[in-house]
Scaffold this active site. Structure first.
Site, PDB file in Angstrom:
ATOM      1  N   LYS A 298     -13.519 -15.748 -65.687  1.00  0.00           N
ATOM      2  CA  LYS A 298     -13.361 -14.292 -65.554  1.00  0.00           C
ATOM      3  C   LYS A 298     -13.939 -13.520 -66.734  1.00  0.00           C
ATOM      4  O   LYS A 298     -14.123 -14.067 -67.831  1.00  0.00           O
ATOM      5  CB  LYS A 298     -11.899 -13.946 -65.299  1.00  0.00           C
ATOM      6  CG  LYS A 298     -11.525 -14.284 -63.837  1.00  0.00           C
ATOM      7  CD  LYS A 298     -10.216 -13.743 -63.382  1.00  0.00           C
ATOM      8  CE  LYS A 298     -10.065 -14.054 -61.884  1.00  0.00           C
ATOM      9  NZ  LYS A 298      -8.701 -13.841 -61.400  1.00  0.00           N
TER      10      LYS A 298
ATOM     11  N   ARG B 261      -6.004 -21.762 -60.487  1.00  0.00           N
ATOM     12  CA  ARG B 261      -7.032 -21.542 -59.460  1.00  0.00           C
ATOM     13  C   ARG B 261      -8.378 -21.547 -60.191  1.00  0.00           C
ATOM     14  O   ARG B 261      -8.621 -20.693 -61.039  1.00  0.00           O
ATOM     15  CB  ARG B 261      -6.777 -20.198 -58.775  1.00  0.00           C
ATOM     16  CG  ARG B 261      -7.779 -19.834 -57.685  1.00  0.00           C
ATOM     17  CD  ARG B 261      -7.460 -18.469 -57.096  1.00  0.00           C
ATOM     18  NE  ARG B 261      -8.401 -18.100 -56.047  1.00  0.00           N
ATOM     19  CZ  ARG B 261      -9.606 -17.574 -56.287  1.00  0.00           C
ATOM     20  NH1 ARG B 261     -10.011 -17.334 -57.514  1.00  0.00           N
ATOM     21  NH2 ARG B 261     -10.395 -17.277 -55.268  1.00  0.00           N
TER      22      ARG B 261
HETATM   23  N1  HH2 Z   1      -9.036 -14.214 -58.385  1.00  0.00           N
HETATM   24  C1  HH2 Z   1     -10.096 -14.010 -57.573  1.00  0.00           C
HETATM   25  C2  HH2 Z   1      -9.935 -14.071 -56.168  1.00  0.00           C
HETATM   26  N2  HH2 Z   1      -8.743 -14.376 -55.627  1.00  0.00           N
HETATM   27  N3  HH2 Z   1      -6.464 -14.960 -55.870  1.00  0.00           N
HETATM   28  C3  HH2 Z   1      -5.417 -15.188 -56.658  1.00  0.00           C
HETATM   29  N4  HH2 Z   1      -4.238 -15.509 -56.124  1.00  0.00           N
HETATM   30  N5  HH2 Z   1      -5.509 -15.110 -58.025  1.00  0.00           N
HETATM   31  C4  HH2 Z   1      -6.673 -14.785 -58.662  1.00  0.00           C
HETATM   32  O1  HH2 Z   1      -6.691 -14.687 -59.912  1.00  0.00           O
HETATM   33  C5  HH2 Z   1      -7.820 -14.526 -57.836  1.00  0.00           C
HETATM   34  C6  HH2 Z   1      -7.670 -14.620 -56.419  1.00  0.00           C
HETATM   35  C7  HH2 Z   1     -11.449 -13.707 -58.154  1.00  0.00           C
HETATM   36  O2  HH2 Z   1     -12.176 -14.896 -58.335  1.00  0.00           O
HETATM   37  P1  HH2 Z   1     -13.314 -15.435 -57.325  1.00  0.00           P
HETATM   38  O3  HH2 Z   1     -12.709 -15.826 -56.019  1.00  0.00           O
HETATM   39  O4  HH2 Z   1     -14.092 -16.505 -57.983  1.00  0.00           O
HETATM   40  O5  HH2 Z   1     -14.311 -14.222 -57.168  1.00  0.00           O
HETATM   41  P2  HH2 Z   1     -14.600 -13.221 -55.975  1.00  0.00           P
HETATM   42  O6  HH2 Z   1     -13.355 -12.463 -55.686  1.00  0.00           O
HETATM   43  O7  HH2 Z   1     -15.716 -12.357 -56.494  1.00  0.00           O
HETATM   44  O8  HH2 Z   1     -15.004 -14.006 -54.761  1.00  0.00           O
END
Ligand code: HH2
Length: 305
Positions: free
Chosen positions: A231, A266
């Site tokens: 992040k 995660r």
């Molecule tokens: N962070 C992201 C997406 N979903 N869900 C939970 N429960 N907790 C988190 O910290 C969280 C989440 C963001 O990360 P990522 O899926 O890699 O990115 P994007 O939302 O751009 O697909």
């Protein structure tokens, strides 16, 4: 770090025991625009190969997302989100996901329902089941595991000027309120987990405060899931601009989160994160031999009840 009492998280017909060994949730973004891996796994075959790889590397859970939540990301319709997710979920569910639990990262009840019909176990909802009024009913009907995440604002605007008087108290208070409201709506509290929403309407300082006080979130009595992987606050703190360069920062932050009270991390980098989880279990165990001598491949709680 003293050993923690085991905690159960029920996810449909599966039961996760969260105790000495932290669990690892691998991220599979079937999206063109996710902040760190957008476009890499948008083709079903690529997403499926990535999911299998993460499972083979030791992921206890696989979190599939069809819509990016990064600041400023374009919203997608339920139809488009499902079009992205369906082939991957279908194939994974058919092969039992190699024993991993399947989670779907969505705020839309229609998408969650179809994923659960295919065999997913968990709804990971960044809006804590508030964005879609039908979502709580879907979770209840399927007895799904649920991740309730805290978010200030909306993904589009959340990083513009996040403000809290006391970020830890406000996030804990919000999630306590969601747990109580959902229990009153008939959801089984044993199926709910909480997440402080690192990076979701938070400054670097807010994120650090939340990580330092995860014990207060754990005091709610439910599993705590934390997502720090790659992040932007890690980029700000280390000077690493590219998300792909943030592995060391991600592992350090994951270790810190686990030591402060998180049960599940995660992550994008499963293999390395599993090593962290394993070492946290060893460092946190009074009788170190108990952990060290467990077979590593089956050490997860991700087994049928
Ligand atoms: N962070 C992201 C997406 N979903 N869900 C939970 N429960 N907790 C988190 O910290 C969280 C989440 C963001 O990360 P990522 O899926 O890699 O990115 P994007 O939302 O751009 O697909």
């Amino acid at each position: 770090m003293a050993p923690r009492p085991p905690l159960l998280w029920r996810c449909r017909d599966r039961e996760l025991r969260l105790g000495a060994r932290p669990l690892v949730m691998g991220i599979v973004n079937v999206t063109p625009d996710s902040f760190s891996d957008g476009g890499r796994y948008v083709e079903p075959a690529a997403a499926l190969a990535q999911a299998r790889r993460l499972r083979a590397e030791g992921a206890d859970l696989l979190d599939l997302g069809g819509e990016s939540t990064r600041p400023g990301a374009a919203a997608v319709s339920a139809e488009e989100e499902w079009r992205r997710l369906a082939p991957v979920l279908e194939a994974l569910a058919a092969e039992g996901a190699g024993g991993a639990l399947l989670s779907v990262d969505t705020t839309k009840a229609a998408v969650a329902r179809r994923a659960l019909e295919l065999g997913a176990h968990i709804i990971n909802d960044i809006s804590a089941l508030t964005a879609d009024p039908a979502m709580a009913g879907v979770a209840r009907d399927f007895q799904a595991g649920v991740v309730l995440m805290h978010l200030q604002g909306t993904p589009r605007t959340m990083q513009q000027a996040p403000h809290y008087d006391d970020v830890v108290a406000e996030v804990c208070g919000y999630l306590a309120g969601r747990l109580a409201a959902l229990a009153a709506a008939g959801l089984d509290p044993a199926r709910l987990a909480v997440d402080p929403g690192i990076g979701f309407g938070k400054s670097v300082e807010h994120n650090l405060q939340l990580l330092a006080h995860l014990d207060r979130l754990a005091a709610l009595g439910r599993p705590v899931l934390v997502g720090v992987s790659r992040k932007s606050f890690l980029g700000r703190l280390t000077g690493r601009e590219a998300p792909g360069e943030r592995l060391a920062g991600s592992l350090a932050a994951a270790m810190y989160a686990l030591q402060r009270g998180a049960h599940i991390i995660r992550v994008h980098d499963v293999k390395e994160s599993c090593d962290v989880a394993k070492l946290v279990a060893i460092f946190g165990h009074e009788e170190t031999d108990d952990v060290v001598h467990q077979p590593t491949a089956t050490a997860g709680g991700a087994r049928p009840a």
